[in-house]
Structure formats: C-alpha cells, structure tokens
Scaffold this active site. Structure first.
Site, PDB file in Angstrom:
ATOM      1  N   GLU A 413       1.000  -1.167  -0.066  1.00 55.11           N
ATOM      2  CA  GLU A 413      -0.027  -0.100  -0.111  1.00 55.11           C
ATOM      3  C   GLU A 413       0.918   1.267   0.261  1.00 55.11           C
ATOM      4  O   GLU A 413       0.491   2.211   0.819  1.00 55.11           O
ATOM      5  CB  GLU A 413      -0.986   0.021   1.091  1.00 55.11           C
ATOM      6  CG  GLU A 413      -1.940  -1.120   1.097  1.00 55.11           C
ATOM      7  CD  GLU A 413      -3.245  -1.081   1.852  1.00 55.11           C
ATOM      8  OE1 GLU A 413      -3.587   0.006   2.290  1.00 55.11           O
ATOM      9  OE2 GLU A 413      -3.756  -1.957   2.126  1.00 55.11           O
TER      10      GLU A 413
HETATM   11  C1  LIG Z   1       2.057  -9.517  -0.283  1.00 57.59           C
HETATM   12  C2  LIG Z   1       1.769  -8.602  -1.209  1.00 57.59           C
HETATM   13  C3  LIG Z   1       0.390  -8.377  -1.304  1.00 57.59           C
HETATM   14  C4  LIG Z   1       0.039  -7.267  -1.960  1.00 57.59           C
HETATM   15  N1  LIG Z   1      -1.461  -6.933  -2.254  1.00 57.59           N
HETATM   16  C5  LIG Z   1      -1.599  -5.882  -3.140  1.00 57.59           C
HETATM   17  C6  LIG Z   1      -3.113  -5.835  -3.610  1.00 57.59           C
HETATM   18  O1  LIG Z   1      -3.836  -6.305  -2.915  1.00 57.59           O
HETATM   19  N2  LIG Z   1      -3.385  -4.845  -4.454  1.00 57.59           N
HETATM   20  C7  LIG Z   1      -2.214  -4.225  -5.170  1.00 57.59           C
HETATM   21  O2  LIG Z   1      -2.815  -3.583  -6.079  1.00 57.59           O
HETATM   22  N3  LIG Z   1      -0.947  -4.353  -4.878  1.00 57.59           N
HETATM   23  C8  LIG Z   1      -0.808  -5.255  -3.921  1.00 57.59           C
HETATM   24  N4  LIG Z   1       0.638  -5.524  -3.583  1.00 57.59           N
HETATM   25  C9  LIG Z   1       1.464  -4.638  -4.413  1.00 57.59           C
HETATM   26  C10 LIG Z   1       2.348  -3.476  -3.489  1.00 57.59           C
HETATM   27  O3  LIG Z   1       1.656  -2.431  -3.233  1.00 57.59           O
HETATM   28  C11 LIG Z   1       3.451  -3.117  -4.170  1.00 57.59           C
HETATM   29  O4  LIG Z   1       4.606  -4.177  -4.059  1.00 57.59           O
HETATM   30  C12 LIG Z   1       4.323  -1.868  -3.727  1.00 57.59           C
HETATM   31  O5  LIG Z   1       3.465  -0.759  -4.164  1.00 57.59           O
HETATM   32  C13 LIG Z   1       5.637  -1.701  -4.235  1.00 57.59           C
HETATM   33  O6  LIG Z   1       5.847  -1.969  -5.791  1.00 57.59           O
HETATM   34  P1  LIG Z   1       6.882  -2.893  -6.170  1.00 57.59           P
HETATM   35  O7  LIG Z   1       6.722  -3.964  -5.415  1.00 57.59           O
HETATM   36  O8  LIG Z   1       6.749  -2.849  -7.592  1.00 57.59           O
HETATM   37  O9  LIG Z   1       8.206  -2.235  -6.007  1.00 57.59           O
HETATM   38  P2  LIG Z   1       8.943  -0.975  -6.692  1.00 57.59           P
HETATM   39  O10 LIG Z   1       8.076  -0.344  -7.020  1.00 57.59           O
HETATM   40  O11 LIG Z   1       9.955  -1.754  -7.598  1.00 57.59           O
HETATM   41  O12 LIG Z   1      10.171  -0.593  -5.579  1.00 57.59           O
HETATM   42  C14 LIG Z   1      11.077  -1.209  -4.633  1.00 57.59           C
HETATM   43  C15 LIG Z   1      11.785  -0.324  -3.624  1.00 57.59           C
HETATM   44  O13 LIG Z   1      12.337   0.854  -4.401  1.00 57.59           O
HETATM   45  C16 LIG Z   1      12.063   1.945  -3.531  1.00 57.59           C
HETATM   46  N5  LIG Z   1      11.672   3.013  -4.234  1.00 57.59           N
HETATM   47  C17 LIG Z   1      10.746   2.761  -5.432  1.00 57.59           C
HETATM   48  N6  LIG Z   1      10.096   4.130  -5.776  1.00 57.59           N
HETATM   49  C18 LIG Z   1      10.905   4.899  -4.920  1.00 57.59           C
HETATM   50  C19 LIG Z   1      11.030   6.179  -4.933  1.00 57.59           C
HETATM   51  N7  LIG Z   1      10.086   7.248  -5.724  1.00 57.59           N
HETATM   52  N8  LIG Z   1      11.813   6.959  -3.887  1.00 57.59           N
HETATM   53  C20 LIG Z   1      12.542   6.319  -3.245  1.00 57.59           C
HETATM   54  N9  LIG Z   1      12.477   4.908  -3.024  1.00 57.59           N
HETATM   55  C21 LIG Z   1      11.921   4.367  -3.841  1.00 57.59           C
HETATM   56  C22 LIG Z   1      11.431   1.536  -2.283  1.00 57.59           C
HETATM   57  O14 LIG Z   1      12.287   1.177  -1.312  1.00 57.59           O
HETATM   58  C23 LIG Z   1      10.863   0.073  -2.888  1.00 57.59           C
HETATM   59  O15 LIG Z   1      10.414  -0.747  -1.833  1.00 57.59           O
HETATM   60  C24 LIG Z   1       0.997  -6.415  -2.739  1.00 57.59           C
HETATM   61  C25 LIG Z   1       2.372  -6.835  -2.507  1.00 57.59           C
HETATM   62  C26 LIG Z   1       2.885  -7.853  -1.748  1.00 57.59           C
HETATM   63  C27 LIG Z   1       4.322  -8.071  -1.679  1.00 57.59           C
END
Ligand SMILES: Cc1cc2nc3c(=O)[nH]c(=O)nc-3n(C[C@H](O)[C@H](O)[C@H](O)COP(=O)(O)OP(=O)(O)OC[C@H]3O[C@@H](n4cnc5c(N)ncnc54)[C@H](O)[C@@H]3O)c2cc1C
Length: 597
Positions: A413
C-alpha cells in the site's frame, strides 16, 4: 524539452490532477507545514459515539470468543491458507462488511469502530488481518465510496457477508510504486456498451478467491491522444479472465492468497465502471486512505501483542539470579514498545476520526500513519525478539512468523520511501507556493502580484514569529503542549529555510525530504498522544476516578518524540548527505548491472 524535463512535467501534471484539484482546506498536517496547529482536527480526543460503543463492545466480545476458539495463526502460516470456516465466521460476525451501510446488510460502523475490530484481529494473526483489509478496506471500498445505487444493490449484499469476496488490483509489472503508470488497457467498444480490457496484474491479495475485483485500467481521454486510469468492477467468470498464479509463494502473511492474473479481451459492461471515467487514480488513492487507516489499527494490535509477550517473559525468565525485567537494557525495550503502542493507537484513532467526520483531504495524515506505525511495529517485533533471546529463533514461538509477516507492511500500500517523499513534497507545497509568489514578484513586480506577494510574505512571517497554541485541558500537560508548539514553530522555520536554500531542486533531494517528513510524522504522533492523554485525564476527572490515569508511556513517547524531532531538524544542516550520495554513486556506477549469483 529534454527527456528528464518531460518526465518531471508528466509527474507534476499527474500530481496536480490527483492531489491539488479544487480548493484545499487546511488540514492538520498541511497546517504543520505552515506553522499552524489546526486544533479542531485533533482535539478533543475523538471517541466512538456512546450509541455505537455498546454495539462495538458486543461485536468485540463475539469476535474475541471466535478468534480464541477458531483462529490458529501458526496453522494458517503452515498451511498457507485461511480456512473457509474462519472466513465464514468473520462474515457471520459482520467483520467483512463492518463499515457498509445497514441497508446493504453491513454493520454501518464508523471507521474508528472498524479500527478497533481490525486491531483485535491484528493482535493475533497478520494473514487474517491483511485478508480482511484486502477485502473490506480496499477490495470493496471503491464500490462503497463511488458505486452507484444500482451497483451497490447488485454487488454489496453478498460481499458484506463474506459469501463473496473482494480484491483491489492496481499493481502491475510497470506500475508498482509508480502507481500512475498502469499499462492495462480498457478500450471502449464501438457501440459504447462495454470496455475491452487487456493486460496483467500481479501481487494482488485475494485475487484467486475474489468474486469481485476492483481493477485499474487505462481508458482514452476523449478528444485527445492521452489516456487516464479508470476503475472497473471485474468478475473472474468474465470470458478472458485468466488466473496465471493463484498463490505466489512468499515470505510472510502466508495465509493470504497473493496472485497474478491476465485479462485478455475481457468485455466489461459500462455499468461496471466505478466512479468517473479517467479518475481511477483518485479512486485508488481515496480507497488507500481507508486501507492505510486499518493498516495502523493492525500494527497497533500487533504492537500490543509484542508488549504482552515481552512483559510475560521479562517477569519470568531469570538469568544472573534476576528476572530479565530487572535489567535496564530490557526495561528500555519494554518501555519503548509501551510508548510506541500507545502512540500507534492514538494516531490510528485520530486519523480514523477524520474519515468519520467527513473532513476534507487527510491523505497526508493517512500516509503518516502508515509509515509511522509500520516502522515502529518493525522495531517492536525486533525488541521482543531480542528479549526472548535464542528461544525466539525457534519456530515453536511466534516471533519468526511475526517478523516475516510484518515485513510486508513497509512495502505494501505504498512503499514507505515513496510515502515519505510524498509527505514532504505535498506538505511543503503550501509554503513553497507562497515563496514562489514572493520570488516571482521580486523578479517581475506588478500591482496585482504585489498584493498577493504581500499576503504570502505576511503569512510566512507570522508563522515564523508566532508559537502556535496547543490547547490542552489538563494543567499537568501544559509544559508538553508548550514544547510541542515551540517545535512546530522550529519545524516551520526549518521548512522555510530548506525551501529558500534549495528551491526547485528540493523536489529530488530525498535525504532532505526524509528529515522533514520524519519531523512532521513525529509532530503528528506527539499531537495524537497529547490529545489522547489529555482526554484520558479529563475523562477520569469527570468520573471522579483516582488516581489519575498512568501517564508514563505517553510521557516517555513525548520526550522521545520531541528529541527525535530536534535531531531530524538538526540533521537538515549537519549531515553526511554528500558523502552518502558519493558512496552510492560509486557503487552504482562500478557495480554489476545484474546480481553475480
Ligand atoms: C504480499 C503482497 C500483497 C500485495 N497486495 C496487493 C493488492 O492487494 N493490490 C495491489 O494493487 N497491490 C498489492 N501489492 C503490491 C504492492 O502495493 C507493491 O509491491 C508496492 O506498491 C511496491 O511496488 P513494487 O513491488 O513494484 O516495488 P518497486 O516499485 O519496484 O519499488 C521497490 C523499492 O524501491 C524503492 N522505491 C521505489 N520508488 C521509490 C521512490 N520514488 N523513492 C525512493 N525509493 C523508491 C522502495 O524502497 C521500494 O520498496 C502487494 C504486494 C505484496 C508483496
């Protein structure tokens, strides 16, 4: 325009569209950035209405009994599944439709009462609390908030009882933290009767068990070559809906079903559009406001469990002929967990009350709550783990599961880094615009500009001179209140100085943003704690209760929080940022582009 500028323009345009459309009321967090204490948002401490309280008490009694008898968090973790009996039981008690209106079969609870319910589940099992959040806080939220009467009548009755389940599907490969970059396409059919959806979603909680999914996809903006995100209600029985992976194996919250799915030429009737076409991001962010509030409640519950477990062990385990609780370094951990749990509950309650009061624009506060509670909970679990020593490392105790489960909180989230930057940038926008007014006028004076610049200058100056009043009722809290007021003035001064020093490049200076956001979060947390303890003292006084409520946890929190705020502000000028950037740059440019093993 170069590529970087074009990207920045796009980001600014998206942010403007999302966050700043229409007149903005000065909420509590935005007020802090202007040097104001918007007291009527946070004081007196909100309480569940007396009429609702008895219904809530009844629900909590029933829920506790059910959870104690039927919920086995260790087994849920081992089996990587939440049994249908648990889901049915939660449905029976009303947990899966707690805030839905009674006319659709819901409980009609306020968000504050709902948070108490989620706290109770969060105390015991993170898989179950995340499941409930995915279904109720975000899965069916768009329907509750933006659904038409027909949509609600059609879908809600089965969803609020748990006979059917909901999910919220925003994330894709290219749209994680960059949520606006949704690539799933929704093309209108020629006759306008439906949209044709194509694309893939991943990491979606409940995807494989949901009967209704709120799906974000791109629709064309009429009269232009642009597209914008729209929210759709999709059901898995629609032809072309393909579940690619029902339960992705994962680290923690193993009981939840996190899945990947594809939509291939799925025809979604136009009647299934949720909210205005092209306003899906606004829908998504509004939905997430609710999710982040219950996130805070679940973290509060889990922190309270940490405290109970820590006390039990510290009072019974003996080493060096003493109980662990007799050692100061153990005392320190227990005191910190108690202080943080107190603050987490206060912050959750105050933030939930913004929703219940229908206040405008609390996006900053929900982001603060999410970041603050998830970071503190991680520390609480680490502390209790340490108190249990070697025994915590073995899987017969719950700590390794709690660690694994809690790790998602800082990512899901909205990753905490993204939200931290968001808090600083949105917060600084108000004073930033006033400075821009002054700067533009100095560069190009005009009569019209002069008056606006004068107003902006007066507002900035006022905030710098004046210590805002923090109106507590209890005499014994006046010193804390005065200190909080002085820190708000100092914070405002620091924000002004950062804006004047760095100007536009501050948009990319995340190390500076982080300190500003951290200070703002602690100011908000301290305010909630002060408001809560003030409320408790006043209530005890009215009821003639003696002695006065125990203030030790609140007192410790305020002292530690004030110290942290001073540290964050001092770090704005005394820091190693250049060295950090240089070391990271050196690693990033010299290291392998891919992991070597
Ligand atoms: C178990 C689980 C359940 C989930 N459930 C849902 C759901 O029900 N519905 C849904 O839509 N999504 C869901 N998600 C998705 C979740 O919201 C995303 O994983 C989250 O928003 C991060 O996106 P990403 O994994 O693509 O990480 P990325 O966008 O690749 O980011 C990786 C890391 O990079 C860093 N980062 C990224 N952008 C920036 C920035 N601008 N500035 C500084 N640092 C940054 C942060 O440390 C971040 O953790 C779920 C994820 C998991 C693991």
């Amino acid at each position: 325009m170069n590529k970087l500028d074009a990207q920045r323009q796009k980001e600014i345009q998206q942010a403007e569209e999302l966050l700043f459309a229409g007149p903005q009321a000065l909420g509590f967090a935005k007020g802090l950035f202007q040097g104001h204490f918007v007291s009527d948002w946070v004081m007196p401490y909100p309480r569940v209405a007396a009429t609702e309280q008895s219904e809530l008490d009844q629900t909590l009694t029933e829920l506790r009994k059910f959870l104690n008898e039927e919920l086995d968090p260790a087994e849920i973790d081992r089996q990587a599944d939440i049994p249908r009996t648990v889901i049915d039981g939660l449905g029976r008690i009303g947990v899966l439709g707690m805030t839905a209106p009674k006319e659709y079969g819901g409980h009609g609870f306020s968000q504050m009462a709902n948070c108490k319910v989620l706290e109770e589940i969060g105390r015991r099992c993170a898989s179950t609390s995340v499941f409930v959040n995915a279904h109720h806080s975000i899965g069916i939220r768009a329907l509750l908030l933006f659904g038409t009467r027909e949509q609600k009548q059609k879908w809600l009755p089965k969803l609020v009882t748990g006979e059917q389940l909901g999910a919220f599907a925003l994330t894709e490969k290219e749209a994680g933290s960059d949520a606006a970059n949704v690539q799933m396409q929704a093309r209108p059919s020629e006759d306008g009767s439906h949209f044709i959806l194509n694309g893939e979603k991943r990491y979606i909680t409940n995807a494989a068990i949901a009967h209704e999914l709120t799906v974000m996809a791109r629709t064309p903006v009429p009269g232009s070559d642009k597209t914008a995100v729209t929210a759709f209600l999709v059901t898995p029985d629609m032809p072309g809906f393909e579940m690619l992976e029902a339960r992705m194996p994962k680290t923690g919250i193993k009981g939840t079903a996190t899945g990947r799915f594809a939509l291939r030429d799925v025809k979604v009737p136009k009647e299934n559009v949720l909210g205005p076409i092209g306003k899906g991001l606004k829908v998504a962010l509004t939905v997430l406001d609710f999710g982040r509030t219950t996130f805070g409640a679940c973290c509060t519950g889990s922190a309270k469990t940490c405290l109970e477990l820590a006390i039990a062990h510290a009072n019974t385990r003996r080493q060096f002929n003493k109980t662990l609780g007799e050692f100061e370094l153990v005392k320190k951990k227990i005191a910190r967990i108690a202080a943080d749990a107190y603050a987490m509950e206060a912050m959750t309650t105050v933030t939930a009350s913004f929703i219940d009061r229908g206040l405008e624009d609390y996006m900053l506060e929900t982001a603060m709550l999410k970041v603050f509670t998830t970071e503190r909970l991680w520390e609480c679990i680490n502390d209790v783990f340490q108190i249990y020593g070697g025994s915590a490392y073995f899987t017969d105790l719950p700590f390794e599961r709690m660690l694994r489960d809690a790790r998602i909180n800082q990512i899901g989230e909205g990753a905490n880094e993204v939200l931290t930057s968001f808090i600083a940038l949105v917060g600084m926008r108000g004073p930033g615009m006033e400075f821009k007014e002054i700067y533009d006028t100095m560069m190009k004076p005009s009569r019209d500009r002069m008056s606006k610049a004068w107003a902006a200058g007066k507002s900035r100056l006022n905030a710098t001179i004046r210590v805002p009043d923090v109106p507590v009722q209890s005499e014994q809290l006046r010193a804390h209140a005065r200190q909080l007021g002085r820190l708000i003035r100092r914070f405002n001064f620091a924000v002004n100085r950062a804006l004047i020093t760095y100007r536009e490049p501050i948009l990319d200076m995340q190390l500076i943003q982080e300190r500003i956001a951290n200070a703002a979060m602690d100011l908000f947390a301290s305010t909630c704690v002060l408001s809560r303890i003030d409320g408790e003292i006043q209530l005890a006084r009215r009821n003639g209760a003696t002695p006065s409520p125990d203030r030790s946890a609140a007192d410790l929190f305020l002292r530690q929080s004030f110290r942290r705020i001073r540290g964050f502000l001092a770090g704005l000028t005394d820091n190693d940022d250049k060295a950090v950037i240089a070391a990271a740059k050196s690693c990033l440019t010299s290291g392998p582009a891919k992991p070597t093993s």
